[in-house]
Write a protein that holds these residues in place. Structure first.
Motif, PDB file in Angstrom:
ATOM      1  N   GLU A  14       0.804  -1.224   0.000  1.00 35.19           N
ATOM      2  CA  GLU A  14       0.000   0.000   0.000  1.00 35.19           C
ATOM      3  C   GLU A  14       0.841   1.280   0.000  1.00 35.19           C
ATOM      4  O   GLU A  14       0.319   2.356  -0.308  1.00 35.19           O
ATOM      5  CB  GLU A  14      -0.932   0.014   1.224  1.00 35.19           C
ATOM      6  N   HIS A  15       2.115   1.204   0.364  1.00 37.41           N
ATOM      7  CA  HIS A  15       3.004   2.379   0.407  1.00 37.41           C
ATOM      8  C   HIS A  15       2.367   3.563   1.158  1.00 37.41           C
ATOM      9  O   HIS A  15       2.126   4.626   0.580  1.00 37.41           O
ATOM     10  CB  HIS A  15       3.379   2.814  -1.015  1.00 37.41           C
ATOM     11  N   PRO A  16       2.083   3.396   2.453  1.00 39.22           N
ATOM     12  CA  PRO A  16       1.449   4.489   3.216  1.00 39.22           C
ATOM     13  C   PRO A  16       2.394   5.667   3.386  1.00 39.22           C
ATOM     14  O   PRO A  16       3.615   5.542   3.242  1.00 39.22           O
ATOM     15  CB  PRO A  16       1.143   3.824   4.568  1.00 39.22           C
ATOM     16  N   GLY A  17       1.811   6.824   3.713  1.00 42.46           N
ATOM     17  CA  GLY A  17       2.620   8.009   3.962  1.00 42.46           C
ATOM     18  C   GLY A  17       3.102   8.108   5.401  1.00 42.46           C
ATOM     19  O   GLY A  17       3.998   8.893   5.708  1.00 42.46           O
ATOM     20  N   LEU A  18       2.495   7.318   6.304  1.00 40.85           N
ATOM     21  CA  LEU A  18       2.867   7.317   7.717  1.00 40.85           C
ATOM     22  C   LEU A  18       2.392   6.004   8.328  1.00 40.85           C
ATOM     23  O   LEU A  18       1.318   5.509   7.977  1.00 40.85           O
ATOM     24  CB  LEU A  18       2.211   8.500   8.440  1.00 40.85           C
ATOM     25  N   ILE A  19       3.203   5.448   9.228  1.00 46.17           N
ATOM     26  CA  ILE A  19       2.818   4.225   9.924  1.00 46.17           C
ATOM     27  C   ILE A  19       2.720   4.513  11.421  1.00 46.17           C
ATOM     28  O   ILE A  19       3.637   5.098  12.009  1.00 46.17           O
ATOM     29  CB  ILE A  19       3.831   3.083   9.689  1.00 46.17           C
ATOM     30  N   LEU A  20       1.615   4.107  12.021  1.00 52.78           N
ATOM     31  CA  LEU A  20       1.448   4.129  13.466  1.00 52.78           C
ATOM     32  C   LEU A  20       1.540   2.684  13.936  1.00 52.78           C
ATOM     33  O   LEU A  20       0.654   1.874  13.657  1.00 52.78           O
ATOM     34  CB  LEU A  20       0.096   4.740  13.857  1.00 52.78           C
ATOM     35  N   MET A  21       2.627   2.348  14.652  1.00 53.53           N
ATOM     36  CA  MET A  21       2.964   0.953  14.925  1.00 53.53           C
ATOM     37  C   MET A  21       2.893   0.634  16.421  1.00 53.53           C
ATOM     38  O   MET A  21       3.654   1.189  17.221  1.00 53.53           O
ATOM     39  CB  MET A  21       4.386   0.680  14.419  1.00 53.53           C
ATOM     40  N   ASP A  22       1.972  -0.249  16.802  1.00 49.97           N
ATOM     41  CA  ASP A  22       1.944  -0.744  18.174  1.00 49.97           C
ATOM     42  C   ASP A  22       3.098  -1.739  18.354  1.00 49.97           C
ATOM     43  O   ASP A  22       3.441  -2.477  17.429  1.00 49.97           O
ATOM     44  CB  ASP A  22       0.605  -1.423  18.461  1.00 49.97           C
ATOM     45  N   ILE A  23       3.716  -1.757  19.537  1.00 50.55           N
ATOM     46  CA  ILE A  23       4.840  -2.670  19.764  1.00 50.55           C
ATOM     47  C   ILE A  23       4.367  -4.104  19.957  1.00 50.55           C
ATOM     48  O   ILE A  23       4.936  -5.043  19.404  1.00 50.55           O
ATOM     49  CB  ILE A  23       5.670  -2.209  20.983  1.00 50.55           C
ATOM     50  N   ASN A  24       3.300  -4.297  20.737  1.00 50.02           N
ATOM     51  CA  ASN A  24       2.863  -5.653  21.103  1.00 50.02           C
ATOM     52  C   ASN A  24       1.882  -6.206  20.075  1.00 50.02           C
ATOM     53  O   ASN A  24       0.689  -6.351  20.341  1.00 50.02           O
ATOM     54  CB  ASN A  24       2.231  -5.648  22.495  1.00 50.02           C
ATOM     55  N   LEU A  25       2.397  -6.561  18.900  1.00 53.45           N
ATOM     56  CA  LEU A  25       1.561  -7.155  17.859  1.00 53.45           C
ATOM     57  C   LEU A  25       1.680  -8.674  17.906  1.00 53.45           C
ATOM     58  O   LEU A  25       2.744  -9.214  18.225  1.00 53.45           O
ATOM     59  CB  LEU A  25       2.001  -6.658  16.474  1.00 53.45           C
TER      60      LEU A  25
END
Length: 411
Positions: free
Chosen positions: A335-346
């Motif tokens: 998808e090539h997003p412009g920003l990623i919001l990443m949770d640590i506990n996936l």
């Protein structure tokens, strides 16, 4: 065997028995110490887990209350607006309690790392005063700041020292009646190599009998203030430990009806306290205008997915969700997003490992990534994985707003 030999043999046997007893005591003490260390590790793990479990639902509560308040706007009555304010204030109070408990636990375990850097004393004081200004204005309190000519810069952890000053100022405002005064004085002691911050007030003061209990955790001094003047009972204990972590300390002078003076003494240079050097993250090279207007939200908690998605929808920013680590990798690739919001506990692959793998992909070195986690802020570990930003839970929506403005203008 002669009498002397019998006496000597008896003494040897007595000493041998004493040594055996001492060795047994040493073994028992070592065993007890190992059990205490195990208990301390269990406590730290419990507190970390508790912080995560409490912050995660709290994130949804605070985020959605703000989303609803902004969505409804002028439709809300004054009473409904007050209800939202109570929800927000209560949630923030709970967050402060969680953070204070975890910070105090880290300090007691020796795990609090300071980020030492040169700090402008005037900026530090004015920022701290600005944080309590609205609360002071509601009580018509006069705020004052006095600096001597040499009190310009100190080497310290700005976040932690500001935390101490804000705590002292908040208490001063809380316990000062209307039309009183609260202030900060800073003087430098060149001979001792110290910077001395004094937070003073014209408030109700503290009885001499209560002074020894001020810095004990969970202890609150009885007073005649209204019920709204509640606290966690941890602020002063945490502040004193933070001061001592810097190699300084906090002292108090007060009397009933005569106000209080809390003095924070800090060394100009921090040399003995454990600390980590702060290295600012490199700014992304891709301009906001050329970045795709899409956010990848890697999160497995449905309440948080709903809350963050609803908030971003207010600004017309599309969101694609990944609920596992492998899904986040695949969506980032396709998808090539412009920003990623990443949770640590996936699930299946933790967020930091996902970030490391994304950074290894061709063309993804400059993709902005913000870590979202309810765990304690571990900047070194986050930066080592390749993240650009840290968003703790509950998410500071104002900080998220600034991030959205940085990478693509909100609509």
């Amino acid at each position: 065997m002669s009498t002397e030999q019998v006496i000597f043999q008896t003494q040897i046997e007595g000493l041998t028995a004493q040594l055996t007893g001492r060795e047994r005591q040493i073994v028992e003490l070592q065993t007890a110490n190992e059990e205490l260390e195990r208990a301390a590790r269990v406590k730290d793990d419990l507190l970390a887990t508790m912080g995560h479990e409490l912050r995660t639902p709290l994130n949804a509560v605070l985020s959605l209350s703000r989303v609803l308040q902004e969505q409804l706007g002028q439709v809300l009555t004054e009473r409904q607006q007050q209800s939202f304010q109570v929800i927000s204030a209560s949630g923030q109070h709970l967050l402060e309690l969680i953070n204070d408990i975890l910070d105090l636990s880290k300090l007691q375990a020796g795990k609090m790392m300071l980020k030492i850097e040169p700090v402008s004393v005037e900026k530090l004081c004015r920022t701290s005063l600005d944080i309590v200004r609205q609360q002071a204005e509601q009580k018509h309190l006069h705020l004052a700041l006095t600096l001597d000519d040499q009190a310009s810069t100190i080497h310290a952890d700005p976040l932690r020292i500001k935390q101490v000053l804000v705590n002292l100022l908040s208490n001063a405002v809380k316990f000062t009646p209307e039309h009183g005064a609260v202030g900060v004085e800073v003087v430098s002691n060149v001979e001792q190599g110290q910077m001395i911050f004094t937070v003073w007030d014209t408030g109700i003061g503290i009885a001499a009998a209560d002074l020894p209990s001020l810095f004990k955790p969970f202890v609150q001094i009885e007073n005649n203030q209204p019920a709204q003047s509640v606290g966690t009972g941890l602020g002063l204990a945490l502040s004193q430990r933070l001061a001592r972590q810097h190699g300084g300390d906090i002292y108090v002078k007060s009397a009933l009806g005569a106000g209080s003076r809390f003095t924070l003494e800090l060394p100009w240079q921090i040399s003995d306290a454990p600390h980590a050097v702060e290295h600012p993250a490199a700014a992304p090279s891709i301009s906001a205008g050329s970045r795709r207007r899409l956010i990848l939200l890697a999160e497995d908690n449905e309440a948080n997915i709903f809350a963050i998605s609803e908030y971003l929808d207010l600004y017309g920013i599309p969101v694609v969700v990944a609920r596992t680590g492998p899904d986040a990798l695949e969506i980032a690739r396709t998808e090539h997003p412009g920003l990623i919001l990443m949770d640590i506990n996936l699930p299946r692959l933790d967020g930091l490992e996902v970030i490391r793998r994304i950074r290894s992909m061709e063309g993804y070195a400059d993709l902005p990534i913000a870590v979202i986690t309810a765990l304690s802020d571990d900047n070194e570990r986050v930066r080592a994985a390749g993240a650009d930003h840290y968003l703790g839970k509950p998410i500071d929506l104002d900080k998220l707003d600034r991030m959205l403005d940085q990478y693509f203008a909100k609509q």
